[in-house]
Design a protein around this motif. Structure first.
Motif, PDB file in Angstrom:
ATOM      1  N   ALA A  32       9.001  -7.965 -11.117  1.00 59.70           N
ATOM      2  CA  ALA A  32      10.360  -8.469 -11.419  1.00 59.70           C
ATOM      3  C   ALA A  32      11.373  -7.595 -10.698  1.00 59.70           C
ATOM      4  CB  ALA A  32      10.592  -8.516 -12.921  1.00 59.70           C
ATOM      5  N   ALA A  33      12.296  -7.002 -11.462  1.00 58.01           N
ATOM      6  CA  ALA A  33      13.324  -6.171 -10.830  1.00 58.01           C
ATOM      7  C   ALA A  33      12.949  -4.708 -10.807  1.00 58.01           C
ATOM      8  CB  ALA A  33      14.665  -6.353 -11.579  1.00 58.01           C
ATOM      9  N   LEU A  34      11.737  -4.381 -11.294  1.00 64.58           N
ATOM     10  CA  LEU A  34      11.313  -2.987 -11.378  1.00 64.58           C
ATOM     11  C   LEU A  34      10.378  -2.662 -10.223  1.00 64.58           C
ATOM     12  CD1 LEU A  34      10.566  -2.832 -15.218  1.00 64.58           C
ATOM     13  CD2 LEU A  34      12.631  -2.055 -14.043  1.00 64.58           C
ATOM     14  N   SER A  35      10.463  -1.450  -9.708  1.00 58.40           N
ATOM     15  CA  SER A  35       9.547  -1.009  -8.639  1.00 58.40           C
ATOM     16  C   SER A  35       9.214   0.462  -8.828  1.00 58.40           C
ATOM     17  CB  SER A  35      10.165  -1.242  -7.256  1.00 58.40           C
ATOM     18  OG  SER A  35      11.263  -0.376  -7.063  1.00 58.40           O
ATOM     19  N   SER A  36       8.022   0.841  -8.321  1.00 59.71           N
ATOM     20  CA  SER A  36       7.592   2.244  -8.369  1.00 59.71           C
ATOM     21  C   SER A  36       6.802   2.557  -7.124  1.00 59.71           C
ATOM     22  CB  SER A  36       6.743   2.501  -9.618  1.00 59.71           C
ATOM     23  OG  SER A  36       5.568   1.718  -9.569  1.00 59.71           O
ATOM     24  N   LYS A  37       6.794   3.843  -6.726  1.00 59.50           N
ATOM     25  CA  LYS A  37       6.076   4.255  -5.524  1.00 59.50           C
ATOM     26  C   LYS A  37       5.131   5.406  -5.836  1.00 59.50           C
ATOM     27  CE  LYS A  37       9.629   2.897  -2.168  1.00 59.50           C
ATOM     28  NZ  LYS A  37      10.501   3.340  -1.054  1.00 59.50           N
ATOM     29  N   SER A  38       4.005   5.431  -5.084  1.00 63.42           N
ATOM     30  CA  SER A  38       3.057   6.550  -5.181  1.00 63.42           C
ATOM     31  C   SER A  38       2.460   6.775  -3.807  1.00 63.42           C
ATOM     32  CB  SER A  38       1.964   6.243  -6.206  1.00 63.42           C
ATOM     33  OG  SER A  38       1.214   5.117  -5.790  1.00 63.42           O
ATOM     34  N   VAL A  39       1.852   7.928  -3.631  1.00 63.76           N
ATOM     35  CA  VAL A  39       1.248   8.268  -2.333  1.00 63.76           C
ATOM     36  C   VAL A  39      -0.225   8.631  -2.557  1.00 63.76           C
ATOM     37  CG1 VAL A  39       1.276   9.854  -0.379  1.00 63.76           C
ATOM     38  CG2 VAL A  39       3.420   9.064  -1.351  1.00 63.76           C
ATOM     39  N   HIS A  40      -1.083   8.131  -1.695  1.00 57.42           N
ATOM     40  CA  HIS A  40      -2.493   8.575  -1.732  1.00 57.42           C
ATOM     41  C   HIS A  40      -2.998   8.795  -0.304  1.00 57.42           C
ATOM     42  CE1 HIS A  40      -3.133   4.072  -1.767  1.00 57.42           C
ATOM     43  NE2 HIS A  40      -3.845   4.440  -0.725  1.00 57.42           N
ATOM     44  N   THR A  41      -4.112   9.496  -0.208  1.00 57.52           N
ATOM     45  CA  THR A  41      -4.687   9.852   1.095  1.00 57.52           C
ATOM     46  C   THR A  41      -5.987   9.074   1.322  1.00 57.52           C
ATOM     47  OG1 THR A  41      -3.778  12.076   0.906  1.00 57.52           O
ATOM     48  CG2 THR A  41      -5.516  11.748   2.537  1.00 57.52           C
ATOM     49  N   MET A  42      -6.114   8.461   2.505  1.00 52.24           N
ATOM     50  CA  MET A  42      -7.357   7.757   2.867  1.00 52.24           C
ATOM     51  C   MET A  42      -8.046   8.525   3.999  1.00 52.24           C
ATOM     52  SD  MET A  42      -7.959   3.736   3.670  1.00 52.24           S
ATOM     53  CE  MET A  42      -7.702   3.308   1.945  1.00 52.24           C
ATOM     54  N   THR A  43      -9.332   8.767   3.861  1.00 51.08           N
ATOM     55  CA  THR A  43     -10.090   9.574   4.826  1.00 51.08           C
ATOM     56  C   THR A  43     -11.285   8.781   5.353  1.00 51.08           C
ATOM     57  OG1 THR A  43      -9.472  11.572   3.618  1.00 51.08           O
ATOM     58  CG2 THR A  43     -11.279  11.759   5.207  1.00 51.08           C
ATOM     59  N   GLN A  44     -11.415   8.749   6.685  1.00 49.29           N
ATOM     60  CA  GLN A  44     -12.557   8.088   7.343  1.00 49.29           C
ATOM     61  C   GLN A  44     -13.405   9.141   8.045  1.00 49.29           C
ATOM     62  OE1 GLN A  44     -13.289   4.344   8.099  1.00 49.29           O
ATOM     63  NE2 GLN A  44     -15.160   5.547   8.190  1.00 49.29           N
ATOM     64  N   THR A  45     -14.697   9.282   7.649  1.00 48.41           N
ATOM     65  CA  THR A  45     -15.638  10.188   8.307  1.00 48.41           C
ATOM     66  C   THR A  45     -16.787   9.362   8.872  1.00 48.41           C
ATOM     67  OG1 THR A  45     -17.032  10.571   6.374  1.00 48.41           O
ATOM     68  CG2 THR A  45     -15.055  11.956   6.588  1.00 48.41           C
ATOM     69  N   GLU A  46     -17.766  10.070   9.428  1.00 45.39           N
ATOM     70  CA  GLU A  46     -18.953   9.367   9.954  1.00 45.39           C
ATOM     71  C   GLU A  46     -19.729   8.676   8.854  1.00 45.39           C
ATOM     72  OE1 GLU A  46     -21.315  11.098  13.402  1.00 45.39           O
ATOM     73  OE2 GLU A  46     -20.419  12.894  12.521  1.00 45.39           O
ATOM     74  N   SER A  47     -19.632   9.175   7.643  1.00 43.17           N
ATOM     75  CA  SER A  47     -20.506   8.688   6.576  1.00 43.17           C
ATOM     76  C   SER A  47     -19.805   7.872   5.505  1.00 43.17           C
ATOM     77  CB  SER A  47     -21.214   9.874   5.901  1.00 43.17           C
ATOM     78  OG  SER A  47     -20.247  10.772   5.371  1.00 43.17           O
ATOM     79  N   GLU A  48     -18.441   7.903   5.427  1.00 41.81           N
ATOM     80  CA  GLU A  48     -17.812   7.180   4.330  1.00 41.81           C
ATOM     81  C   GLU A  48     -16.329   6.930   4.593  1.00 41.81           C
ATOM     82  OE1 GLU A  48     -16.399  10.671   1.302  1.00 41.81           O
ATOM     83  OE2 GLU A  48     -18.438   9.906   1.022  1.00 41.81           O
ATOM     84  N   LEU A  49     -15.775   5.950   3.838  1.00 38.52           N
ATOM     85  CA  LEU A  49     -14.338   5.715   3.740  1.00 38.52           C
ATOM     86  C   LEU A  49     -13.954   6.002   2.301  1.00 38.52           C
ATOM     87  CD1 LEU A  49     -11.619   4.566   4.819  1.00 38.52           C
ATOM     88  CD2 LEU A  49     -12.398   2.311   4.032  1.00 38.52           C
ATOM     89  N   SER A  50     -13.028   6.933   2.104  1.00 35.86           N
ATOM     90  CA  SER A  50     -12.691   7.347   0.741  1.00 35.86           C
ATOM     91  C   SER A  50     -11.185   7.403   0.564  1.00 35.86           C
ATOM     92  CB  SER A  50     -13.309   8.713   0.441  1.00 35.86           C
ATOM     93  OG  SER A  50     -12.790   9.689   1.324  1.00 35.86           O
ATOM     94  N   VAL A  51     -10.768   7.404  -0.694  1.00 37.30           N
ATOM     95  CA  VAL A  51      -9.354   7.501  -1.030  1.00 37.30           C
ATOM     96  C   VAL A  51      -9.192   8.566  -2.114  1.00 37.30           C
ATOM     97  CG1 VAL A  51      -9.470   5.666  -2.771  1.00 37.30           C
ATOM     98  CG2 VAL A  51      -7.295   6.204  -1.680  1.00 37.30           C
ATOM     99  N   THR A  52      -8.074   9.329  -2.016  1.00 43.95           N
ATOM    100  CA  THR A  52      -7.776  10.360  -3.010  1.00 43.95           C
ATOM    101  C   THR A  52      -6.447  10.020  -3.665  1.00 43.95           C
ATOM    102  OG1 THR A  52      -8.923  11.988  -1.650  1.00 43.95           O
ATOM    103  CG2 THR A  52      -7.484  12.830  -3.397  1.00 43.95           C
TER     104      THR A  52
END
Length: 739
Positions: A614-634
């Motif tokens: 609706a008229a409300l909004s919020s923001k956040s930050v996270h880190t995404m990491t790509q290595t040879e073995s996995e895709l992960s998020v923190t």
């Protein structure tokens, strides 16, 4: 006669009467498989008929007839419609136990003849499958058409269909138990399939079909004689001769066997001759004395033949067989064996035949004992050494194999010859080495070392020299791996030899440099160089190795980054990219990539997530990491692995924190999914099961299942929940922009 047979005979007679009255044409099948078609002009008492055909008249006994086909006007008399085929006209089955007389429609006979003609043409053209089909059709139309059924069996045999052929033959023999062609085919069939016992039985049946009385007994006697069954042969001869004892002098089986044996002896076939003589003796023990003399004569002739051909082991075996019959000849033939063994050894010196020398010395030891074998060895060794010394240098390598045999059979305590033999091996090694036959040279030096330890140092130096020389030559030819192995052996024997150590060090560097420049995986090439540099080596070689190692590590770093970039297709991390999602039907979620950093072992991105309700909004930050073995998020300090590499349908991974367990599993790598942003194909479909343990005792964990879709080149495009209650938690891509 049984009721069944009486009924058949009456039907047969009635049909004949009808034919006679109407003077219609008939076809008569005879036992030999032929058919006569003409007019039935006479009949009497149901046992004899007269057929007029092609201007001829033929009397036919009922016993010669297999069936009588009644045509045209005769058929209504028998209550049979001429339009019926053979099966409907009452013809019995082909394999019925007793032949059945029955009327046949003209169409069936014509069809049988037509099929037979076509089958004959097909067989001549080697079209066996078609011929089989047509002959079978002819036999079905006319079950008494014996020649058609025989030809069917013969073609089945030609086609290799032996079991079917045997069934057809059995069917023919039920119709005609003394059919010579069928019995001959049966004999051929058993011969072809290797069934010797059944072949003999079939042969007996053929004889019984062809002959009777004394002639049959006479021929059976010959059959059993050829097959080797003397008991049956003797019994058959006795039965035959009992009719006329005066024939015993003419048909004396023992005399016949003795004559055959002498004939084989004159031809030089000694084994067959001996077999015939023994057969004669088994038939008549009075012949023992004569047979013994003939057998000894045959054995002695064979011994002479083998001796003249130089086949000494076979000759000795034959002598042993002879001595069982003539033990008095032992001294004579033992002397022959000794003479031949000595002659063999002399031949081995002239011909350098190592195999014959091995057989001769082995045979001498087993037959005459160690002392005689030692004497023969000493004499032979002396001849070989003299021949070796007399041979020109450059030609002595031919002596290697026989010299090795001499060392193998060397009797204990022959020191003088040991020294001479060792010298020969030493010179042989030098010659092999000069011709660059290094393995053979080392073997010769080692043989010399076993025989004469007094020159140990000299021989060890020669062995090391062959390893070192061959190793250096391999380095020059670029075979660094093989060179390293040989130089290692030399270095282990002579660790104090700095020249060999230096050559080994040089070979090892070149070997690892070859690996480093080759097509092996980069990590393996780096590992080879690192292992080399851990060992002590010359400074200039170390510097070269470290320089190459630095280059490979740089390449490895670039390769890792490139691999990570290639794997990044399920989450394209590029600054400025934006993805808009709808969570349920109320919340809009926008993800923006703020920054991307490429590190040596990963790509890391900072992502801003804005949620709008609706008229409300919020923001956040996270880190995404790509290595040879996995895709992960923190997020909020918590690490979550979204994808694992390499992708494998069915593979799974999980993590646990407190009472919560998250388990993910690949369900597919080619899924298609529709979203508001469009349809995506070849997506990864990942099942996620989140379970939380409940603290209430005895309660099962609460589990939530969801499916996550990742599209190539786009990333996550949809999350759905199979449970309708959780629909509002689902996420769907609405639009996206990748920089």
């Amino acid at each position: 006669m049984s009721l069944r047979k009486s009924g058949l005979a009456l039907l047969f007679l009635a049909l004949c009467c009808a034919v006679s009255a109407a003077a219609e044409r008939v076809t008569v099948h005879l036992k030999n498989g032929t058919r006569l078609t003409g007019e039935l002009v006479e009949f009497s008492d149901g046992r004899k008929y007269v057929i007029a055909y092609d201007g001829q008249r033929k009397e036919i006994e009922e016993s010669d007839v297999r069936s009588l086909e009644v045509l045209s006007a005769a058929l209504p008399e028998a209550g049979i419609d001429a339009g019926q085929d053979a099966a409907q006209a009452g013809i019995g089955p082909l394999d019925s136990e007793e032949p059945q007389f029955a009327a046949m429609a003209p169409s069936a006979v014509e069809k049988a003849n037509e099929s037979f003609t076509k089958a004959d043409e097909a067989e001549k053209a080697h079209e066996y499958d078609r011929a089989i089909e047509l002959f079978a059709e002819a036999s079905k139309c006319d079950p008494w058409f014996a020649i058609a059924r025989f030809r069917l069996a013969r073609v089945l045999a030609k086609a290799g269909r032996f079991s079917e052929c045997e069934r057809e033959i059995d069917g023919i023999l039920k119709i005609d138990p003394v059919s010579i062609p069928a019995l001959e085919l049966k004999h051929f069939l058993y011969q072809k399939t290797g069934q010797k016992d059944l072949q003999l039985v079939a042969r007996e049946e053929m004889l019984a079909a062809r002959y009777t009385g004394a002639e049959l007994i006479y021929r059976k006697a010959h059959l059993w004689l050829r097959s080797g069954n003397m008991t049956k042969a003797r019994a058959a001869w006795a039965e035959y001769l009992s009719a006329d004892p005066s024939l015993s002098g003419v048909f004396n089986i023992e005399a016949r066997l003795m004559r055959e044996g002498r004939g084989y002896l004159e031809k030089g076939d000694h084994d067959t001759a001996v077999a015939r003589f023994f057969d004669a003796e088994r038939m008549n023990s009075i012949l023992h004395q004569e047979v013994e003399g003939l057998v000894i004569d045959a054995r002695e002739k064979k011994i002479g033949m083998l001796r003249s051909q130089g086949l000494i082991p076979a000759m000795v075996q034959e002598i042993d067989t002879l001595l069982q019959f003539a033990p008095s000849k032992r001294d004579q033939y033992e002397g022959v064996i000794r003479e031949e063994l000595i002659a063999c050894c002399t031949r081995t010196v002239e011909q350098l035949d190592a195999k014959l020398l091995d057989e001769t010395l082995s045979l001498c030891g087993s037959r005459f004992g160690a002392e005689k074998a030692g004497e023969l060895w000493i004499d032979t060794c002396g001849q070989f050494l003299a021949a070796f010394r007399a041979a020109e240098k450059g030609t002595r390598t031919r002596f290697a194999a026989p010299l090795a045999v001499l060392r193998k059979y060397r009797p204990a305590g022959q020191g003088g010859h040991d020294e001479l033999l060792a010298t020969c091996f030493r010179e042989l090694g030098d010659e092999f080495s000069s011709e660059q036959y290094f393995p053979e040279a080392r073997e010769a030096y080692e043989n010399a070392l076993l025989l004469d330890t007094r020159i140990r140092e000299e021989l060890v130096a020669a062995i090391v020299a062959t390893y070192a020389t061959q190793g250096k030559l391999l380095v020059d030819s670029g075979q660094f791996g093989e060179a390293v192995e040989l130089l290692k052996v030399a270095s282990e024997i002579r660790p104090e030899n700095t020249e060999i150590a230096d050559a080994l060090d040089d070979a090892q560097l070149k070997y690892v440099m070859k690996i480093a420049a080759g097509n092996r995986p980069l990590s393996e090439r780096v590992g080879a160089l690192e292992a080399y540099l851990l060992k002590p080596c010359a400074e200039h070689r170390r510097a070269a190795g470290e320089r190459q190692l630095g280059e490979l590590k740089f390449q490895l770093k670039q390769l890792k980054v490139r691999v990570i970039r290639d794997m990044n297709k399920y989450s394209p991390l590029a600054v400025g990219s934006e993805f808009k999602y709808m969570r349920g039907n109320k919340t809009t979620e926008i993800r923006r990539i703020l920054s991307v950093e490429e590190k040596p072992d990963c790509i890391q991105a900072v992502i801003e997530v804005e949620s709008i309700l609706a008229a409300l909004s919020s923001k956040s930050v996270h880190t995404m990491t790509q290595t040879e073995s996995e895709l992960s998020v923190t997020r909020d300090g918590k690490h979550d692995t979204l994808l694992k590499f390499p992708v494998g349908v069915g593979s799974s991974w999980e993590w646990q924190e407190g009472r919560v367990t998250v388990k993910r599993r690949y369900l597919a790598d080619n899924a298609a999914v529709a979203t508001r942003a469009g349809e995506f194909k070849n997506c990864l479909k990942v099942e996620m099961r989140t379970s939380m343990a409940v603290e209430v005792e005895g309660s099962a964990p609460v589990e939530v299942v969801s499916y996550h879709y990742f599209a190539p080149g786009v990333g996550m495009v949809k999350i759905e929940f199979p449970d309708a209650v959780l629909n509002d938690l689902g996420i769907e891509l609405v639009s996206y922009s990748i920089k």
